[in-house]
Write an enzyme that holds these catalytic residues in place. Sequence first.
Site, PDB file in Angstrom:
ATOM      1  N   TYR A  45       0.823  -1.223   0.000  1.00 18.34           N
ATOM      2  CA  TYR A  45       0.000   0.000   0.000  1.00 18.34           C
ATOM      3  C   TYR A  45       0.854   1.269   0.000  1.00 18.34           C
ATOM      4  O   TYR A  45       2.072   1.187   0.044  1.00 18.34           O
ATOM      5  CB  TYR A  45      -1.072  -0.017   1.095  1.00 18.34           C
ATOM      6  N   GLU A  46       0.177   2.385  -0.127  1.00 23.50           N
ATOM      7  CA  GLU A  46       0.856   3.692  -0.240  1.00 23.50           C
ATOM      8  C   GLU A  46       1.805   3.712  -1.449  1.00 23.50           C
ATOM      9  O   GLU A  46       2.894   4.275  -1.397  1.00 23.50           O
ATOM     10  CB  GLU A  46       1.604   3.966   1.071  1.00 23.50           C
ATOM     11  N   GLY A  47       1.367   3.077  -2.543  1.00 21.19           N
ATOM     12  CA  GLY A  47       2.216   2.956  -3.742  1.00 21.19           C
ATOM     13  C   GLY A  47       3.088   1.724  -3.605  1.00 21.19           C
ATOM     14  O   GLY A  47       3.959   1.693  -2.734  1.00 21.19           O
TER      15      GLY A  47
END
Lengths: 262, 619
Positions: free
Chosen positions: B439-441
Amino acid sequence: MKIVVLVKEVPDMESKFKIVGDAKIDESQIAFKMNDFDEYAVEAALQLKEKFGGEVVIVSSGPDRVTKEVRQAFAMGADWGIHVSDPQIDEGDNFVVAGALVKAIESLGGVDLVMTGVQAEDDQAALTGVFVADMLNFSHCTNVVKIEVGADQKSLTINRELEGGLNEVLEMATPAVLTIQSGINQPRYPTLPGIMKAKKKRLDLKKAADLGVGAIGEAGSKTKFHKIFFPVSEHKAEIIQGDAKAAAKTLVDKLRNEAKVI
Amino acid sequence: MSLIVDARDQEFCLYEMLNIQELFGTARYGEHSKEMFDMALELSRKITEEEMLPFYAEGDRVGAKLENGNVSVPECYKKIHRLMNDAGLFTMAVSPEAGGQGFPYVIDLAAREYYVFNMGFLLYPEASVGAAHLIEVFGTEEQKRKYMMKMYEGKWGGTMVLTEADAGSDVGNLKAKAVRMPDGTYRITGSKIFISGGDSDLFENIVHPVLARIEGDPSGTPGISIFLVPKYLVNDDGSPGRRNDYSITGIEHKMGLKGSATCSMSFGDNGDCYAELLGEERKGMRIMFQMMNEARIGMGLQGMGTASIAYLHALNYAKERLQGADLMNMQNPEAPRVPIISHPDVRRMLLWMKAHVEGMRALVYLCALAIDRKEAMEGEEAARWHGIMELLVPITKAYCTDMGFRVTELAIQVYGGYGYCQDYPVEQFMRDLKIASLYEGTNGIQALDLVGRKMTQNKGANFMNFLVEMNKTVARYKDRPGLADISRDVQDAINTLADMGMFFARCGKEGKFLVPISNAYPFLNLMGTICLAWLLFWQAGIAEEKLEAILAKNGVGAADKKRVNEFLREHRDGAFYHGKIMTARYYVKHVLPQASAIARSIKSEDLTCLEMLDESFAF
Ligand SMILES: Cc1cc2nc3c(=O)[nH]c(=O)nc-3n(C[C@H](O)[C@H](O)[C@H](O)COP(=O)(O)OP(=O)(O)OC[C@H]3O[C@@H](n4cnc5c(N)ncnc54)[C@H](O)[C@@H]3O)c2cc1C
Ligand SMILES: Cc1cc2nc3c(=O)[nH]c(=O)nc-3n(C[C@H](O)[C@H](O)[C@H](O)COP(=O)(O)OP(=O)(O)OC[C@H]3O[C@@H](n4cnc5c(N)ncnc54)[C@H](O)[C@@H]3O)c2cc1C
């Protein structure tokens, strides 16, 4: 109510203890913290203040580093404090320290309660509280596990812990000294706003001379320190095998003739 | 000794290496002091050890539950949430004007390092504070009054609603739609997935920042706007109004992070999902971008912090677990069993873990401090470090989460068969951390950000400044007697990195952009490895100077190895500095050489992975 809490700094028991010359522990290798029992006392005092108003004053004796523990109590909510700082007091025994604490308490001009831990985790002497009570000429109760204060804010009903799970219930009046047993409460965590405020709270620094403490150092002490050492554990155990009756007989024989204890 | 964070290393990193005390000289932090920070970190340690760690497994085994459209969190989360919220920990770095505690970001991270391993719990309050921060920066005064204050107080929750089934890495592809009403509010329709804390029973109300496209706006990222969607609409007097028109349609069953409800949400099934625009129309992505650095450094912290607790647990276990005889006594079946820390292979694992944890700690704090400096100080120096931070953010996110994961995996290895079992906590550390590379890229996307954007950002000046700083460190310590040989290795590695920078620039000019793109992830690893070597070498330089002073002060001649070791065994700080030097040496000798292998493979310009036919992968 005006409540004084006596707070002591003790070594974190997980530290590495190194004895120098039979006489001292090398303090440079040790991490310090607030005596657990004193933390209960701080919480008990704060709870009384929340109920009855007044102020909680922290008094602690020791080198510069003890201010950390005093500020910790400030962060929990205590109002201000006195730091008794004098190497000559630190060199004395519990009697000397108690005498200095008493002078600091007296400088406040009348308090309702003095609270402290039942004992310190390090020397486990359980002396300071009762010494202080005696010197102040206050009544006192040790091993306190419950405190109720009457509406007049003078009469106290105290539970005192005895062996075997028993409690003794006592009535007494302020001013008094209470030494607090663990488990009386769950000490609160400081808060970040409390920590920020702690920095600005008043902390008076007093030397022995400021307080008029006469008996200091070894001269003022009632005990004489000999030496400090790690007890040697000698793994000596003998297991007597065989039939229980015969083994018991052998045991008694050994206790009588070899160990000479019966 | 804490089994979560090595407080001595934390202190070293903050005060002896990064000199965060210089913040005390700024107007913003003039009232702060080390004593205050120590108390804050001690509070974080205590509350984590006493109130959180004992319930870590329970949160995992119970998990979040969805019943009748409502999510319930594990019961044990409620007390710890209240305690930490009352202590003010969640709003530590929030400005005092908005009701926060106003600590520097770097100390906020240091405090979070204690409890960040428990992301299954932490996502609820952290997403809430993150959403409140968005409102603080971009919201109207009314939105701040209505939503932000209650969120910072911990009464209301918040989330971050981006992902859809067809819009994960490719957020620009999202389909959620917003329609403007005559009164200026909006109505949202669409489906979202993977929303952390999309619902919970921790909060009275929840405010969702939702990415959607206003009807008629262009496709792709330029057409995205951001909206506030409250669970309960808020009446003018602040009291909760009607339940908004969205529903929780499911929660995921995951590998880890089980206490965190990962929700599928359906907005506007009855055509009446109320929403307010946050900031300006079509600025949704720009708004998200402004939060990016902190969010990604926070992910790096999750990797580093979880690695830290896993390492310290493994170390503790290795000192206690007796198995096998000493190497020198192997032939003798009667030889005493020794703690496994005596075995060379176990020492190798422990040192690998220590080196990565401590290197990552320095990297995460360095980035955080750069943000604080920029906010508190003026001048070229602060700006330069801020630029270096921007360059390092994708590395902090991706390298710390990937290496952190490997540390947790090695912790299981040190525990042997027990590590694989749920009676011990290490397998949960690993499961809970895996998400951080996604997550978060995803870490693949981070690598593209590094190669495609950050290397050339600010016309390449950030990268050049980074090289300059690394070279300065080597120059400062290269003549120290204990560091001469590893300083040469570090210098070689820096030269390799500089060379790779030029190589990529040349690839760009020659139209060979596929080489950097398809090697983005290996390159991120190369740069991460060299970055950690630099940081650990820097620490070793400081430690060597301090150790020399300690030995001199105590009259111990450095030449007499045996005497020095005897002394260090009894001297806490001495042993610590010795450990820092050994750690750097281990990393430089045993991990850093991988960087040159990566460089060689990239420079071969081999593109097999692209030339391979899709049809040929498996049969
Ligand atoms: C537990 C959990 C919590 C989450 N919480 C939230 C949340 O609170 N809010 C929210 O909005 N989202 C949340 N997410 C979603 C998360 O951000 C996405 O899963 C993530 O962005 C990846 O998207 P995806 O899963 O669709 O993977 P995909 O985009 O399908 O990626 C699959 C793989 O392809 C690679 N890939 C994709 N595109 C490219 C490309 N162009 N170039 C190279 N490689 C590429 C990726 O790196 C990855 O390895 C959460 C997810 C999980 C699992
Ligand atoms: C799911 C599962 C299924 C299993 N099934 C079976 C089964 O069917 N039958 C069976 O008999 N057993 C079984 N086992 C046991 C398994 O084989 C042992 O767990 C394994 O041999 C490791 O022993 P240990 O767990 O005691 O770890 P330890 O021996 O304590 O090892 C801990 C760590 O120390 C290292 N270490 C230990 N000694 C040395 C040394 N001398 N030099 C260097 N490093 C060393 C190890 O490599 C490891 O990293 C199973 C275990 C699990 C978890």
